[in-house]
Design an enzyme around this catalytic site. Sequence first.
Site: not given
Ligand code: AHR
Length: 509
Positions: A173, A256, A307, A362
Amino acid sequence: MKKTNLTADARYTIGAISPNLFGSFIEHLGRAVYEGIYEPGHPTADEAGFRGDVIELIKELGVPMVRYPGGNFVSGYNWRDGVGPKENRPTRLELAWFSTETNEFGTDEFMKWCKKAEIAPMMAVNMGTGTVQSAAELVEYCNHAGGTTISEMRRANGADEPYNVRYWCLGNEMDGLWQIGHLNAEDYGKKAFEAAKLMRWTNGEMGAENGVRAADPLRLVVCGSCNREMETFPEWDRIVLEHTYDMVDYLSMHRYYMYDKTSPRPLEDFLASADDMHGFIKTMRATIEYVRAKLRSPKQVGLSFDEWNIWTINAPRHEPIWKQAPHLLEDVYTFRDAIVFAGLMNTLLNNCDIVKIGCLAQLVNVIAPIMTEKGGGTCRQTSFYPFKYIASARGDAIRIFSDSDTFDSKHGKAHTINAALTYDKETRSAKLSVCNYGEEACELALELNGFGELTPETYIEMTGELDACNTFSDPNAVAPHRRDLPEMDGNRTSLVLPPMSWSFVTFKE
Ligand code: AHR
């Protein structure tokens, strides 16, 4: 009852499902490592401190590859802190998550853990405070057989044979201001190119700068946009790729989703996540194509969606700063989350021609499908189940034609019926994952052409209260249940999808 028609033909594939599409991610964050995968003294831990109960659940999930050690953590991490005798390892202030890092667990422990869990490692190098030299030296530490100071260091640390790590992320990122050592696209593009060049040279890819590769080249992932809302998206991706196109194999993307009660239409906006994810991939795909055309390159860079998940980003921090292994980002997933999660997995399958790597972020304790108690048991979150079943898909993803209704959301029009179909020629088996995001039940009329004589083999479904979740005191509140197999009428069958549900059907010839 509403009816939706869904037709597919085995000849019209989207692409082969990469074995790494449903990988995951372990970061030095909260209790992912400490008290998650590693807890010396736990009743199920082995002599290395790896929790056996957690490994069992990870095997049940079927995770093929795990990205490590970050995430934001990697951008301030000196890998040398985490190798060698444990008593000599430094304890550091960890600036990504304001925690204390003891370095008790590092590269060698991770490699050992991967071996035990039967998982391939995907390493990330530090492109924040790290140098291109430290990145290349980590490749040397992991992959060079011996005879140099750094490779002999690994051997002295107990690993005689090289780890032969193939997948490497060039930072994390780097477009985000929150990243330790954040860079703009130009500066990151140049640094990533140099890091990639040195890493490849270390791997024996002499002439890497001219596209020459070793027999078993490194697979390098360059940082793309960490979400679609970034002001720099998608210019970041274009610029970074223009600097690195011939040197890398994948462009990363992160995303996300959250159920945001302050959103204009909270439920619809959340249920539309899978369609939004599709739109994000579409732009990233187009950006790769643009750069490829501009550079007249015959090479196809893929996407590494390394992610993705549901994350209630605004959850407050309850732990003091500088704690070791604090309870951080321990989201408890609801049934609502599970059906959106299933839709995200469908989207990954429906774009598997270009998305070749995916990492659920995760794996344990931190926005994770698996939760642990210190010294105690484990719990499968609601998201565990869609992951376990959908990630079992092999072979090809098949193009689906559907006349699903749509609904309005802040992401635009989204599909009420969200599905993915896969077919494995080897085993002659097909798998259908389908979400009904409607408030009414729906009859799904399926027409499956060219698959031979398919017979339904298993049929599971998740339905329930949208807010229901699994906790240590009630670990099985949300789980799939079996349904009676549908009857086939030649190549047709139909399913009744309950409102707000996820269903998974497998067929065999
Ligand atoms: O997965 C949590 C965090 O989300 C990670 O460290 C980062 O890469 C993202 O912003």
